[in-house]
Design a protein around this motif. Sequence first.
Motif, PDB file in Angstrom:
ATOM      1  N   THR A 103       0.835  -1.192   0.000  1.00 20.61           N
ATOM      2  CA  THR A 103       0.000   0.000   0.000  1.00 20.61           C
ATOM      3  C   THR A 103       0.871   1.244   0.000  1.00 20.61           C
ATOM      4  OG1 THR A 103      -1.676  -1.182   1.253  1.00 20.61           O
ATOM      5  CG2 THR A 103      -1.824   1.237   1.205  1.00 20.61           C
ATOM      6  N   PRO A 104       0.728   2.115  -0.999  1.00 14.87           N
ATOM      7  CA  PRO A 104       1.616   3.281  -1.072  1.00 14.87           C
ATOM      8  C   PRO A 104       1.376   4.226   0.085  1.00 14.87           C
ATOM      9  CG  PRO A 104      -0.162   3.446  -2.682  1.00 14.87           C
ATOM     10  CD  PRO A 104      -0.255   2.091  -2.095  1.00 14.87           C
ATOM     11  N   PRO A 105       2.419   4.770   0.663  1.00 18.05           N
ATOM     12  CA  PRO A 105       2.255   5.701   1.781  1.00 18.05           C
ATOM     13  C   PRO A 105       1.672   7.022   1.308  1.00 18.05           C
ATOM     14  CG  PRO A 105       4.550   5.577   1.127  1.00 18.05           C
ATOM     15  CD  PRO A 105       3.821   4.557   0.313  1.00 18.05           C
ATOM     16  N   ASN A 106       1.167   7.761   2.253  1.00 20.31           N
ATOM     17  CA  ASN A 106       0.592   9.071   1.954  1.00 20.31           C
ATOM     18  C   ASN A 106       1.721  10.050   1.660  1.00 20.31           C
ATOM     19  OD1 ASN A 106      -0.751  11.492   1.851  1.00 20.31           O
ATOM     20  ND2 ASN A 106      -2.111  11.010   3.568  1.00 20.31           N
ATOM     21  N   PRO A 107       1.767  10.644   0.451  1.00 17.72           N
ATOM     22  CA  PRO A 107       2.876  11.572   0.147  1.00 17.72           C
ATOM     23  C   PRO A 107       2.915  12.774   1.078  1.00 17.72           C
ATOM     24  CG  PRO A 107       1.716  10.893  -1.858  1.00 17.72           C
ATOM     25  CD  PRO A 107       0.894  10.427  -0.702  1.00 17.72           C
ATOM     26  N   GLN A 108       1.746  13.250   1.488  1.00 16.82           N
ATOM     27  CA  GLN A 108       1.735  14.398   2.397  1.00 16.82           C
ATOM     28  C   GLN A 108       2.338  14.051   3.743  1.00 16.82           C
ATOM     29  OE1 GLN A 108      -2.251  15.876   2.616  1.00 16.82           O
ATOM     30  NE2 GLN A 108      -2.255  16.665   0.518  1.00 16.82           N
ATOM     31  N   GLN A 109       2.045  12.845   4.237  1.00 20.49           N
ATOM     32  CA  GLN A 109       2.627  12.429   5.512  1.00 20.49           C
ATOM     33  C   GLN A 109       4.146  12.304   5.401  1.00 20.49           C
ATOM     34  OE1 GLN A 109       0.670   8.805   6.555  1.00 20.49           O
ATOM     35  NE2 GLN A 109      -1.321   9.769   6.903  1.00 20.49           N
ATOM     36  N   ILE A 110       4.617  11.762   4.263  1.00 18.25           N
ATOM     37  CA  ILE A 110       6.062  11.632   4.077  1.00 18.25           C
ATOM     38  C   ILE A 110       6.724  12.992   3.986  1.00 18.25           C
ATOM     39  CG2 ILE A 110       7.841  10.793   2.497  1.00 18.25           C
ATOM     40  CD1 ILE A 110       6.016   8.482   1.815  1.00 18.25           C
TER      41      ILE A 110
ATOM     42  N   GLN B 205       5.667  15.788   5.258  1.00 16.50           N
ATOM     43  CA  GLN B 205       5.654  16.423   6.579  1.00 16.50           C
ATOM     44  C   GLN B 205       6.680  15.783   7.511  1.00 16.50           C
ATOM     45  OE1 GLN B 205       1.887  16.425   8.469  1.00 16.50           O
ATOM     46  NE2 GLN B 205       2.520  17.718  10.154  1.00 16.50           N
ATOM     47  N   PHE B 206       6.810  14.455   7.426  1.00  5.21           N
ATOM     48  CA  PHE B 206       7.788  13.761   8.262  1.00  5.21           C
ATOM     49  C   PHE B 206       9.215  14.217   7.941  1.00  5.21           C
ATOM     50  CE2 PHE B 206      10.758  10.124   8.313  1.00  5.21           C
ATOM     51  CZ  PHE B 206      10.907  10.013   9.683  1.00  5.21           C
ATOM     52  N   LEU B 207       9.558  14.255   6.648  1.00  6.25           N
ATOM     53  CA  LEU B 207      10.909  14.669   6.255  1.00  6.25           C
ATOM     54  C   LEU B 207      11.156  16.133   6.610  1.00  6.25           C
ATOM     55  CD1 LEU B 207      11.222  12.894   2.793  1.00  6.25           C
ATOM     56  CD2 LEU B 207      12.235  12.220   4.960  1.00  6.25           C
ATOM     57  N   SER B 208      10.161  16.985   6.385  1.00  7.25           N
ATOM     58  CA  SER B 208      10.337  18.397   6.734  1.00  7.25           C
ATOM     59  C   SER B 208      10.549  18.567   8.226  1.00  7.25           C
ATOM     60  CB  SER B 208       9.123  19.205   6.269  1.00  7.25           C
ATOM     61  OG  SER B 208       8.948  19.120   4.871  1.00  7.25           O
ATOM     62  N   SER B 209       9.851  17.733   9.017  1.00  7.42           N
ATOM     63  CA  SER B 209       9.977  17.859  10.470  1.00  7.42           C
ATOM     64  C   SER B 209      11.348  17.410  10.963  1.00  7.42           C
ATOM     65  CB  SER B 209       8.878  17.042  11.144  1.00  7.42           C
ATOM     66  OG  SER B 209       9.030  17.052  12.551  1.00  7.42           O
ATOM     67  N   VAL B 210      11.800  16.213  10.524  1.00  5.68           N
ATOM     68  CA  VAL B 210      13.061  15.687  11.052  1.00  5.68           C
ATOM     69  C   VAL B 210      14.261  16.460  10.516  1.00  5.68           C
ATOM     70  CG1 VAL B 210      12.087  13.404  11.389  1.00  5.68           C
ATOM     71  CG2 VAL B 210      13.190  13.963   9.220  1.00  5.68           C
ATOM     72  N   LEU B 211      14.163  16.996   9.286  1.00  9.68           N
ATOM     73  CA  LEU B 211      15.303  17.727   8.726  1.00  9.68           C
ATOM     74  C   LEU B 211      15.378  19.159   9.227  1.00  9.68           C
ATOM     75  CD1 LEU B 211      15.253  16.453   5.038  1.00  9.68           C
ATOM     76  CD2 LEU B 211      16.936  15.921   6.798  1.00  9.68           C
TER      77      LEU B 211
ATOM     78  N   ILE C  43      18.649  16.198   0.242  1.00 11.63           N
ATOM     79  CA  ILE C  43      18.308  14.907   0.842  1.00 11.63           C
ATOM     80  C   ILE C  43      16.797  14.702   0.813  1.00 11.63           C
ATOM     81  CG2 ILE C  43      18.318  13.625   3.008  1.00 11.63           C
ATOM     82  CD1 ILE C  43      21.007  14.913   3.646  1.00 11.63           C
ATOM     83  N   ARG C  44      16.062  15.732   1.161  1.00 11.25           N
ATOM     84  CA  ARG C  44      14.598  15.636   1.137  1.00 11.25           C
ATOM     85  C   ARG C  44      14.088  15.346  -0.266  1.00 11.25           C
ATOM     86  NH1 ARG C  44      10.400  19.236   0.266  1.00 11.25           N
ATOM     87  NH2 ARG C  44       8.532  18.929   1.554  1.00 11.25           N
ATOM     88  N   GLN C  45      14.640  16.021  -1.267  1.00 11.97           N
ATOM     89  CA  GLN C  45      14.206  15.794  -2.638  1.00 11.97           C
ATOM     90  C   GLN C  45      14.558  14.381  -3.092  1.00 11.97           C
ATOM     91  OE1 GLN C  45      12.232  18.591  -2.442  1.00 11.97           O
ATOM     92  NE2 GLN C  45      12.462  18.408  -4.655  1.00 11.97           N
ATOM     93  N   HIS C  46      15.731  13.868  -2.712  1.00 15.00           N
ATOM     94  CA  HIS C  46      16.119  12.507  -3.086  1.00 15.00           C
ATOM     95  C   HIS C  46      15.147  11.479  -2.500  1.00 15.00           C
ATOM     96  CE1 HIS C  46      20.623  13.172  -4.269  1.00 15.00           C
ATOM     97  NE2 HIS C  46      19.785  13.905  -4.963  1.00 15.00           N
ATOM     98  N   LEU C  47      14.789  11.638  -1.229  1.00 16.58           N
ATOM     99  CA  LEU C  47      13.889  10.673  -0.596  1.00 16.58           C
ATOM    100  C   LEU C  47      12.484  10.756  -1.179  1.00 16.58           C
ATOM    101  CD1 LEU C  47      15.059  10.874   3.123  1.00 16.58           C
ATOM    102  CD2 LEU C  47      15.275   8.934   1.577  1.00 16.58           C
ATOM    103  N   LEU C  48      12.003  11.968  -1.436  1.00 18.72           N
ATOM    104  CA  LEU C  48      10.665  12.103  -2.031  1.00 18.72           C
ATOM    105  C   LEU C  48      10.617  11.476  -3.417  1.00 18.72           C
ATOM    106  CD1 LEU C  48       9.662  15.738  -0.965  1.00 18.72           C
ATOM    107  CD2 LEU C  48       8.825  13.573  -0.047  1.00 18.72           C
ATOM    108  N   ALA C  49      11.671  11.693  -4.219  1.00 16.81           N
ATOM    109  CA  ALA C  49      11.710  11.074  -5.540  1.00 16.81           C
ATOM    110  C   ALA C  49      11.783   9.550  -5.431  1.00 16.81           C
ATOM    111  CB  ALA C  49      12.906  11.611  -6.331  1.00 16.81           C
ATOM    112  N   LEU C  50      12.518   9.031  -4.442  1.00 13.08           N
ATOM    113  CA  LEU C  50      12.630   7.587  -4.249  1.00 13.08           C
ATOM    114  C   LEU C  50      11.282   6.978  -3.874  1.00 13.08           C
ATOM    115  CD1 LEU C  50      14.420   5.050  -3.996  1.00 13.08           C
ATOM    116  CD2 LEU C  50      14.772   5.690  -1.599  1.00 13.08           C
ATOM    117  N   ILE C  51      10.574   7.595  -2.918  1.00 14.26           N
ATOM    118  CA  ILE C  51       9.288   7.051  -2.484  1.00 14.26           C
ATOM    119  C   ILE C  51       8.261   7.177  -3.592  1.00 14.26           C
ATOM    120  CG2 ILE C  51       7.524   7.180  -0.706  1.00 14.26           C
ATOM    121  CD1 ILE C  51      10.350   6.234   0.146  1.00 14.26           C
TER     122      ILE C  51
ATOM    123  N   PRO D  71       4.198   1.937  11.513  1.00 18.97           N
ATOM    124  CA  PRO D  71       3.385   2.956  10.831  1.00 18.97           C
ATOM    125  C   PRO D  71       4.089   4.296  10.859  1.00 18.97           C
ATOM    126  CG  PRO D  71       2.494   2.488  13.011  1.00 18.97           C
ATOM    127  CD  PRO D  71       3.589   1.485  12.763  1.00 18.97           C
ATOM    128  N   SER D  72       3.733   5.147   9.923  1.00 18.40           N
ATOM    129  CA  SER D  72       4.298   6.501   9.853  1.00 18.40           C
ATOM    130  C   SER D  72       3.911   7.291  11.087  1.00 18.40           C
ATOM    131  CB  SER D  72       3.776   7.200   8.592  1.00 18.40           C
ATOM    132  OG  SER D  72       4.135   8.547   8.618  1.00 18.40           O
TER     133      SER D  72
END
Length: 405
Positions: free
Chosen positions: A7-14, A16-22, A40-48, A205-206
């Motif tokens: 099941t694909p994860p929610n892009p908005q949650q991802i 928000q998660f990356l923006s928060s931790v970075l 780094i954020r752009q690389h992970l978003l493109a990967l997911i 879970p996220s």
Amino acid sequence: MVTPPVTPPNPQQIQQFLSSVLSQRGPSALPYAEDTKWLIRQHLLALISTYPSLDPKTATFTHNDGRSVNLLQAEGTIPMPFQGVTYNIPVIIWLMESYPRNPPCVYVNPTRDMVIKRPHPNVNPSGLVSVPYLQNWVYPSSNLVDLVRELSAYFSREPPLYSQRRPAVSNPNPNPSSNSNPIASNYGSSAGTRPHPAPARPYPPSPYGSRVQHPPPPQTDDPTEVYKRNAVNKLVEMAHGDIVGMRKAREAEMEGLFSTQAFLRRREGEIDKGLKELQDEKEGLEQQLQMVLMNTDILEAWVRENQNKTKDFKDLDVDNAFQCLDVLSKQMLDCTAADLAIEDVVYSLDKALQEGSVPFDIYLRNVRLLSREQFFHRATAAKVRSAQMQAQVASMAARSSHYGT
């Protein structure tokens, strides 16, 4: 049997998660350089976005020297086409402290019923993956999406995992080959065995998951309880709507701040380049100023030295101020002076003719006479120049013969 799709994860949650931790600061901040967090954020978003089966999270990584550090990782499965069927290989991609200037660490993460193939050209017994793309990592063009594509291609040529079977009690066999089959055979061998792909690992879970579903409260016929329950549910829905709105607003604000940060860093580079150019220009101007000041001092010293010498030459004849070395030089000086003087006279006659001060016939007669005289002076100068050249050549020949002897 193909592994069911994740099941694909929610892009908005991802996001928000990356923006928060970075964006965290202080002791809990991730150990990445500030100027690389946006990449780094752009690389992970493109990967997911390309491989939804991978899930970004933070975890503790222990180095060989015992140091533990909190890092980002992408854990999950990557597709591996093998004999016409696509299977999933569990991996963990660690983004080290120096990422993205240096490559990440990739580990194969086998399940309990799987073992790593030994030997394998790209995976060592501990699960560490080594492929040419990691060895030839180039910042900033290399990225995680191309890395996963390369891993999928290399694993397709030679699968890195074996599917381990439980040995039978009635027929124990110490030979591992009888109790474990390579995952390649389970991917579609001709022996008729049913493929057994790697089972999906349960992933936590996220942190920005959906709302927690509580069991419904027991039904009651009391109107007061029904009213209270409805009021509580309404308040929960309103609070949830406000949280979602605040989350979207903060996410949009974070996106704007990251874009502004990238823009400011580009401007910082341009300003640094401009300052360097100005500094170089300043140094060049200072050198020119020093040269001008030095020349000024030399000229002022010469003026002071020769200022009193003019008092002794009040009655000096200008025509005799320069003495010629020989007769030819004196003749050349006289011819050149006469030639230039005739040029000035002809120019003055032209001006007088234009103004009407001299009649045209007188102008022509004088110009003819002056031109004839000027021709003789120029011819004499040419002969004198030729004689001087011959004398100079003879002098050079005499010196050369003298040195030759």
